[in-house]
Design a protein around this motif. Structure first.
Motif: not given
Length: 463
Positions: A283-311
């Protein structure tokens, strides 16, 4: 009675397992989650028997069993102390099936690997190396932020450049957010089963975690509202898609309910969407439901490679992004320009998307293997994820099961590592990714199945 023995008494009262076997399990669990530390002094036999309302002989048998498992040491005239394991991080030799660290699988796609390698080589050939070795403004260079926007917009269509930061990994972002939003002794709401690194962060910062009951739809919204009304939490942390460890995804209705509570009580939300890019059905992220409160965090380590430490972080507003940048600068100085350049290159040229698709396909193949071998043990599978939550219904205790598999070269993680309410279910998390091949994954899953179907002697972990 101490808080620790009070908790043990509660767990003993709720279990049908013999006390002399459950007590060592509880010691191992508390050592793993940090309630006990190596060299902590244990209660005397008589004191513990009195606290737990057990007879002396039962407690003596429990301590003997704990010594047998290598958890405690006793010395005449000195008492009994927690032995545990070294607090240092062990270096891995690369042998065995590593199913403890949650890493994405490594697809054996020759053309994909060639594309990644060639684009990385062109990047380094054309780059100004001195530029990549200098201090950078925190939050990423303009091209890195452009890549972040491209990565985020499929999930956050309205994301803005002045609210985005490029950061050195999700874990560092969570550390900065906890330090920014809560002071020592203050409280943050989390799932009752959650990312173990979050527990370590909270312990390091002295922040209290308040567990919210999980059901099939996600964290209980009524429990969250009760906490907001009575405990004044400083934030809600949620891993809503492919939850680590259970693989569950929070339903749309539950996301709306959680967002509604947060909005009514003005409680910030930390949305850890580390696995969100893998799921095409979330479903849509919480950040689309409460954008004025939400810090949305994602990155590349869990979908490409753990050593790619970019978030990538999308803050509720530009001012909040600036404050978070200050907290991150204080703890990490900056993210690596070299790593950011690689992440940006692959994001903009489409290689990152191709890698995510390959990881999805490989995860599906491995989940199919897991269903074949473990289906009759009722795991909770998620085809697009690369970990598995396996309930235990055999004669094994969770600790013994995980310990035995480690002696066989297969690493799994017991539920206590993820528990924030002190009452972990009888289950383990198994990672199906990492450097092991599909054939090695198949062999490891066969071993897990055989161990469940044909339990060993209860003390088979002792050698």
């Amino acid at each position: 009675m101490t808080p620790l023995t009070r908790q043990w008494a509660k767990r003993l009262a709720a279990s049908t397992k013999p006390a002399y076997l459950l007590l060592p399990d509880l010691i191992a669990e508390d050592l793993r989650v940090g309630r006990l530390s190596p060299r902590d002094r244990m209660p005397t036999l008589r004191d513990l028997a009195a606290d737990l309302q057990l007879n002396y002989t039962t407690v003596a048998r429990a301590y003997a069993e704990a010594r047998k498992r290598g958890l405690i040491d006793s010395h005449t005239g000195m008492g009994t102390y927690v032995r545990g394991s070294s607090p240092a991080i062990q270096l891995r030799g690369g042998s065995g099936a590593e199913m403890t660290m949650n890493m994405p699988p490594e697809p054996e796609d020759i053309n994909l690997l060639a594309g990644l390698r060639d684009s990385a080589a062109r990047l380094m050939a054309d780059a100004s190396l001195y530029d990549l070795m200098r201090y950078q403004d925190f939050g990423g260079a303009p091209q890195d932020r452009e890549a972040a926007l491209r990565w985020l917009r499929p999930h956050l269509p309205d994301c803005r450049m002045d609210q985005v930061l490029v950061c050195p990994g999700i874990h560092s972002v969570l550390t900065a957010l906890f330090s920014l939003l809560a002071r020592p002794g203050e409280l943050i709401c989390v799932e009752s089963l959650t990312y173990p690194g979050l527990k370590a962060i909270a312990a390091q910062l002295g922040v209290q975690l308040h567990a919210l009951l999980l059901d099939d739809e996600g964290p209980d919204a009524e429990a969250f509202e009760h906490a907001c009304r009575t405990l004044q939490p400083k934030a809600l942390y949620c891993n809503p898609t492919l939850l680590n460890p259970t693989t569950a995804t929070v339903s749309r209705a539950r996301r709306e309910a959680l967002a509604d509570v947060a909005l009514r009580y003005s409680v910030p939300i930390i949305e850890d969407d580390a696995y969100g890019m893998l799921s095409r059905q979330a479903p849509p992220p919480l950040a689309t439901l409460a954008p004025e409160l939400t810090y949305y965090v994602t990155g590349l380590s869990k979908c490409i490679g753990a050593g790619l430490r970019t978030a990538y972080v999308h803050a509720p507003g530009a001012r909040q992004a600036q404050r978070l940048a200050g907290a991150l600068r204080a703890t990490t100085v900056m993210s690596s320009p070299v790593t950011n350049a690689l992440a940006t290159c692959w994001t903009l040229n489409g290689m990152a998307d191709a890698m995510v698709q390959a990881v999805r396909q490989e995860s599906l193949a491995r989940q199919t293997l897991a269903a074949r071998h473990l289906g009759h043990h009722a795991p909770a599978p998620q085809p697009e994820g690369f970990h598995l939550w396996l309930p235990l219904d055999s004669d094994w205790s969770v600790v013994e099961f995980a310990g035995y598999l480690r002696t066989q070269g297969v690493g799994v993680v017991a539920s206590a590592a993820f528990s924030t309410d002190g009452a972990p279910p009888d289950a383990v998390r198994i990672c199906l990714g990492g450097p092991m091949s599909r054939d090695e994954c198949d062999a490891a899953l066969r071993l897990v199945r055989d161990t469940l179907d044909h339990p060993q002697h209860p003390h088979a972990t002792v050698r």
